[in-house]
Design a protein around this motif. Sequence first.
Motif: not given
Length: 146
Positions: A34-63
Amino acid sequence: MSHTQVIGVHLALIEEGRVLLGQRAGTGFADGQWHAPAGHLEADESVLRGMAREAEEELGITIREEDLELVHVLHDLDADDGTGRLQLFFTARAYGGRITNREPGKCARLDWWPLDRLPHPTVGYAAQAFARIAEGRQVSVFRRSG
């Protein structure tokens, strides 16, 4: 000698004392755990944008980036490959949409677990981070045994 750090972003979505975790599958890393929804940053991506992107990709939610709050920083000292990792755990003050498993090939299922009784097995560094989050601690170091 230079030192490389990989940055991981993790969603610590906690509601009513329970945290949303996914059971990993088919990835080659910690499958069955078991693990939290997670991922790594893409090139030139901020930590906030990366977290919002991962939430949408993995969970279908927008933050919205302004709704993300950093709740824990874990320095993961990876003895396996010698690459250090900074694991950033964010919570969301608000999000839009309905949580769904958008990556069934990587996540067997999603479930809510009491923060003080995580399922077994939970990925080691994530379990430590959630224990420290419950204690109100903002920073920790994880050393893999072996």
